[in-house]
Design an enzyme around this catalytic site. Sequence first.
Site, mmCIF file in Angstrom:
data_model
loop_
_atom_site.group_PDB
_atom_site.id
_atom_site.type_symbol
_atom_site.label_atom_id
_atom_site.label_comp_id
_atom_site.label_asym_id
_atom_site.label_seq_id
_atom_site.Cartn_x
_atom_site.Cartn_y
_atom_site.Cartn_z
ATOM 1 N N ASP A 1 0.805 -1.221 0.000
ATOM 2 C CA ASP A 1 0.000 0.000 0.000
ATOM 3 C C ASP A 1 0.839 1.273 0.000
ATOM 4 O O ASP A 1 0.444 2.304 0.556
ATOM 5 C CB ASP A 1 -0.962 0.034 1.211
ATOM 6 C CG ASP A 1 -1.887 -1.152 1.222
ATOM 7 O OD1 ASP A 1 -2.268 -1.616 0.133
ATOM 8 O OD2 ASP A 1 -2.234 -1.633 2.324
ATOM 9 N N GLY B 1 1.488 3.089 -2.517
ATOM 10 C CA GLY B 1 1.062 4.033 -3.550
ATOM 11 C C GLY B 1 1.592 3.621 -4.920
ATOM 12 O O GLY B 1 1.814 4.465 -5.801
ATOM 13 N N LYS B 2 1.765 2.321 -5.104
ATOM 14 C CA LYS B 2 2.288 1.810 -6.381
ATOM 15 C C LYS B 2 1.340 2.118 -7.536
ATOM 16 O O LYS B 2 1.765 2.526 -8.618
ATOM 17 C CB LYS B 2 2.497 0.273 -6.287
ATOM 18 C CG LYS B 2 3.492 -0.135 -5.216
ATOM 19 C CD LYS B 2 3.576 -1.640 -5.058
ATOM 20 C CE LYS B 2 2.345 -2.280 -4.449
ATOM 21 N NZ LYS B 2 2.098 -1.977 -3.033
ATOM 22 N N ASN C 1 -5.235 -10.087 -3.575
ATOM 23 C CA ASN C 1 -4.907 -9.551 -2.252
ATOM 24 C C ASN C 1 -4.474 -8.093 -2.396
ATOM 25 O O ASN C 1 -4.566 -7.309 -1.460
ATOM 26 C CB ASN C 1 -3.804 -10.388 -1.562
ATOM 27 C CG ASN C 1 -2.598 -10.667 -2.458
ATOM 28 O OD1 ASN C 1 -2.630 -10.427 -3.663
ATOM 29 N ND2 ASN C 1 -1.531 -11.198 -1.877
ATOM 30 N N GLY D 1 -4.571 -4.195 -3.685
ATOM 31 C CA GLY D 1 -5.556 -3.161 -3.987
ATOM 32 C C GLY D 1 -4.789 -1.915 -4.360
ATOM 33 O O GLY D 1 -4.070 -1.357 -3.536
ATOM 34 N N HIS D 2 -4.881 -1.523 -5.621
ATOM 35 C CA HIS D 2 -4.115 -0.376 -6.110
ATOM 36 C C HIS D 2 -5.090 0.737 -6.488
ATOM 37 O O HIS D 2 -5.943 0.554 -7.349
ATOM 38 C CB HIS D 2 -3.251 -0.779 -7.316
ATOM 39 C CG HIS D 2 -2.226 -1.826 -6.980
ATOM 40 N ND1 HIS D 2 -1.387 -2.379 -7.899
ATOM 41 C CD2 HIS D 2 -1.889 -2.399 -5.804
ATOM 42 C CE1 HIS D 2 -0.592 -3.254 -7.305
ATOM 43 N NE2 HIS D 2 -0.895 -3.282 -6.035
ATOM 44 N N GLN E 1 1.964 -5.919 -3.378
ATOM 45 C CA GLN E 1 2.468 -6.129 -2.014
ATOM 46 C C GLN E 1 3.753 -5.312 -1.792
ATOM 47 O O GLN E 1 3.983 -4.359 -2.504
ATOM 48 C CB GLN E 1 2.718 -7.619 -1.718
ATOM 49 C CG GLN E 1 1.456 -8.465 -1.583
ATOM 50 C CD GLN E 1 0.762 -8.746 -2.902
ATOM 51 O OE1 GLN E 1 1.355 -9.219 -3.848
ATOM 52 N NE2 GLN E 1 -0.518 -8.450 -2.987
ATOM 53 N N ASP F 1 2.443 14.683 1.804
ATOM 54 C CA ASP F 1 1.449 15.647 2.272
ATOM 55 C C ASP F 1 0.794 15.231 3.591
ATOM 56 O O ASP F 1 0.324 16.089 4.341
ATOM 57 C CB ASP F 1 0.349 15.825 1.202
ATOM 58 C CG ASP F 1 -0.264 14.491 0.800
ATOM 59 O OD1 ASP F 1 0.472 13.627 0.275
ATOM 60 O OD2 ASP F 1 -1.475 14.296 1.032
ATOM 61 N N GLY G 1 -0.050 13.954 -3.026
ATOM 62 C CA GLY G 1 -1.510 13.826 -3.106
ATOM 63 C C GLY G 1 -1.805 12.632 -3.980
ATOM 64 O O GLY G 1 -0.917 12.132 -4.683
HETATM 65 P P1 GDP Z 1 -0.773 0.457 -3.540
HETATM 66 O O1 GDP Z 1 -1.365 -0.830 -3.096
HETATM 67 O O2 GDP Z 1 0.689 0.513 -3.322
HETATM 68 O O3 GDP Z 1 -1.147 0.817 -4.963
HETATM 69 O O4 GDP Z 1 -1.394 1.579 -2.603
HETATM 70 P P2 GDP Z 1 -2.951 1.732 -2.206
HETATM 71 O O5 GDP Z 1 -3.675 2.278 -3.377
HETATM 72 O O6 GDP Z 1 -3.460 0.492 -1.581
HETATM 73 O O7 GDP Z 1 -2.857 2.784 -1.038
HETATM 74 C C1 GDP Z 1 -2.350 4.061 -1.230
HETATM 75 C C2 GDP Z 1 -3.416 5.095 -0.860
HETATM 76 O O8 GDP Z 1 -2.836 6.373 -0.797
HETATM 77 C C3 GDP Z 1 -4.537 5.224 -1.887
HETATM 78 O O9 GDP Z 1 -5.700 5.641 -1.230
HETATM 79 C C4 GDP Z 1 -4.016 6.338 -2.808
HETATM 80 O O10 GDP Z 1 -5.061 7.035 -3.490
HETATM 81 C C5 GDP Z 1 -3.362 7.236 -1.818
HETATM 82 N N1 GDP Z 1 -2.212 7.993 -2.293
HETATM 83 C C6 GDP Z 1 -1.236 7.623 -3.157
HETATM 84 N N2 GDP Z 1 -0.278 8.583 -3.223
HETATM 85 C C7 GDP Z 1 -0.664 9.562 -2.366
HETATM 86 C C8 GDP Z 1 -0.087 10.810 -1.943
HETATM 87 O O11 GDP Z 1 0.988 11.193 -2.356
HETATM 88 N N3 GDP Z 1 -0.796 11.517 -1.013
HETATM 89 C C9 GDP Z 1 -1.986 11.110 -0.487
HETATM 90 N N4 GDP Z 1 -2.594 11.877 0.396
HETATM 91 N N5 GDP Z 1 -2.549 9.951 -0.880
HETATM 92 C C10 GDP Z 1 -1.894 9.191 -1.783
HETATM 93 P P1 IMO Z 2 -0.884 -4.083 -2.300
HETATM 94 O O1 IMO Z 2 -0.486 -4.579 -3.671
HETATM 95 C C1 IMO Z 2 -0.983 -4.565 2.020
HETATM 96 C C2 IMO Z 2 -0.872 -8.655 3.565
HETATM 97 C C3 IMO Z 2 -2.141 -9.102 4.286
HETATM 98 C C4 IMO Z 2 -1.525 -10.054 5.302
HETATM 99 C C5 IMO Z 2 -0.408 -10.719 4.512
HETATM 100 C C6 IMO Z 2 -0.775 -12.075 3.929
HETATM 101 O O2 IMO Z 2 -2.176 -3.367 -2.277
HETATM 102 O O3 IMO Z 2 0.247 -3.339 -1.674
HETATM 103 P P2 IMO Z 2 -2.286 -12.769 1.858
HETATM 104 O O4 IMO Z 2 -3.748 -12.556 1.601
HETATM 105 O O5 IMO Z 2 -1.395 -12.163 0.829
HETATM 106 O O6 IMO Z 2 -1.945 -14.197 2.128
HETATM 107 O O7 IMO Z 2 -2.017 -11.994 3.242
HETATM 108 O O8 IMO Z 2 -0.079 -9.825 3.464
HETATM 109 N N1 IMO Z 2 -1.085 -8.131 2.196
HETATM 110 C C7 IMO Z 2 -1.072 -6.839 1.891
HETATM 111 N N2 IMO Z 2 -0.968 -5.747 2.670
HETATM 112 N N3 IMO Z 2 -1.080 -4.425 0.688
HETATM 113 C C8 IMO Z 2 -1.170 -5.512 -0.119
HETATM 114 O O9 IMO Z 2 -1.138 -5.439 -1.468
HETATM 115 C C9 IMO Z 2 -1.216 -6.792 0.486
HETATM 116 N N4 IMO Z 2 -1.319 -8.044 -0.003
HETATM 117 C C10 IMO Z 2 -1.226 -8.860 1.065
HETATM 118 O O10 IMO Z 2 -2.795 -8.018 4.892
HETATM 119 O O11 IMO Z 2 -0.940 -9.323 6.348
HETATM 120 MG MG MG Z 3 -2.840 -1.519 -1.803
#
Ligand code: GDP
Ligand code: IMO
Ligand code: MG
Length: 432
Positions: free
Chosen positions: A13, A15-16, A38, A40-41, A223, A335, A417
């Site tokens: 998570d 911010g990929k 698993n 969520g982007h 991940q 931010d 942001g």
């Molecule tokens: P990912 O799994 O690495 O793609 O990251 P996620 O999307 O799960 O989580 C990142 C969260 O931060 C999402 O809600 C994005 O919209 C948000 N986000 C990404 N970059 C930024 C940033 O620079 N600032 C803020 N405030 N939010 C961001």
């Molecule tokens: P993105 O791509 C954050 C975590 C789960 C748990 C562990 C094992 O959005 O960054 P699993 O279902 O993979 O067997 O769970 O890994 N986990 C993540 N945490 N972002 C993810 O993906 C994750 N994918 C798995 O919360 O701790």
């Molecule tokens: Mg994510």
Amino acid sequence: MAVVALIGAQWGDEGKGHLVDLLADRARLVVRYGGGNNAGHTVVNHLGTFKLHLIPSGIFDADTINVIGPGVVINPEALINELNTLKTSGIATGRLFISDRAHVIMPYHIMLDQLQESSLGEGKIGTTGRGIGPAYADKMSRIGIRMADLLHEETLQSRLSAVLEEKNRILTRLYNAKPISLHDTYLRYLGFGRQLAAHITNVHPLIIRALEQEQPVLLEGAQGVLLDIDHGTYPYVTSSPPGVAGACQGSGIAPSRLTSIVGVFKAYTTRVGEGPFPTEIDGPEAAILRQIGTPWAEVGTTTGRLRRVGWFDAVMARYAAQINGIDRLAITKLDVLDTMPMIRVCTGYQLDGIHLDYPPTTTSDFYRVKPIYEALPGWMSSTTSVRRFQDLPRQAQAYIDRLGQLVGAEVGIISVGPARDQTIMVQDPFAI
Ligand code: GDP
Ligand code: IMO
Ligand code: MG
């Protein structure tokens, strides 16, 4: 020509999705190489806000080809739903290619993931319950079903009937659960295969052609490195290698082809699920990091769980950079620190009076380490509309510089942001 791997370098998570969406127009191919739904982007751009789980975040660029690589585990129903959601929003999905070598997440994987978690009780991993671990386990045990199998009636029938017998014994005898019907599952998955047939292909020629024609390629991580099956906080990890080795293995692109390895870090740290997190905090500072009430609140994209939050951990970050050869840092969510008067960074651990500058191996040691903090002054002003490094407040520049120094790599991208343009490009990885 640039072949860039963009990998999550913390516990996911980071911010990929945001950065892949930003960089997609520079690439001919975007290849998702590992994990499953698993992940969520979140992508926020001129077309709207999207939560992607399996489809690469390059799908919004009209000219980019998106590939789901052989290393991904696919829940075909989830993928079909995701395709339909995008189509409803007017996004063209014809440029999505799914590797026929990718393994399929079957209903018994999901059931077993959830049953294993509940039987672990207090010792649970906190998985996403999406069947990821059991699907990768079957792949390694050589009893997995691949996307190619969904296109061949006889292969699917014979592989499924062989594996289902054993799975049903485990489900009914060990867990007192209901058995899964061979006939229904066979028909359902054959149906999924038919619905996805236009996208399923051998992606090797596609990828090799792009490399031979010197076209730019972006490898999209899922991940994060600290969830790596070998190098992460085992057993509180996922079941795949999310780092650069996984990028090569899961895409079929040789390591020697890579021109840049971008490690994505939040300007602080978060984690979903159980497991060690030395710099975790609670209280008013944690509330600032959580950003509850905003669209970018620290709530899991996939499961809706509240993410645990804490300070930037340079011990773990340096480790992630070392084992992945990260040459550029992308620092996101700067931010979020805008209203923080003082910011801490963990520069080392104390374990039984000994200084550690690398992570311990066992969970019990991890729970006992005491982070050593360095305090840096906050900047107490908004950075959300800054687009050039030199326009950031002096303290924010110093904070970023210090992170780069501690991790041992240069900072290439900063985001301030969630929107595509809320980024500061210090050095474009496609220009290296
Ligand atoms: P990912 O799994 O690495 O793609 O990251 P996620 O999307 O799960 O989580 C990142 C969260 O931060 C999402 O809600 C994005 O919209 C948000 N986000 C990404 N970059 C930024 C940033 O620079 N600032 C803020 N405030 N939010 C961001
Ligand atoms: P993105 O791509 C954050 C975590 C789960 C748990 C562990 C094992 O959005 O960054 P699993 O279902 O993979 O067997 O769970 O890994 N986990 C993540 N945490 N972002 C993810 O993906 C994750 N994918 C798995 O919360 O701790
Ligand atoms: Mg994510």
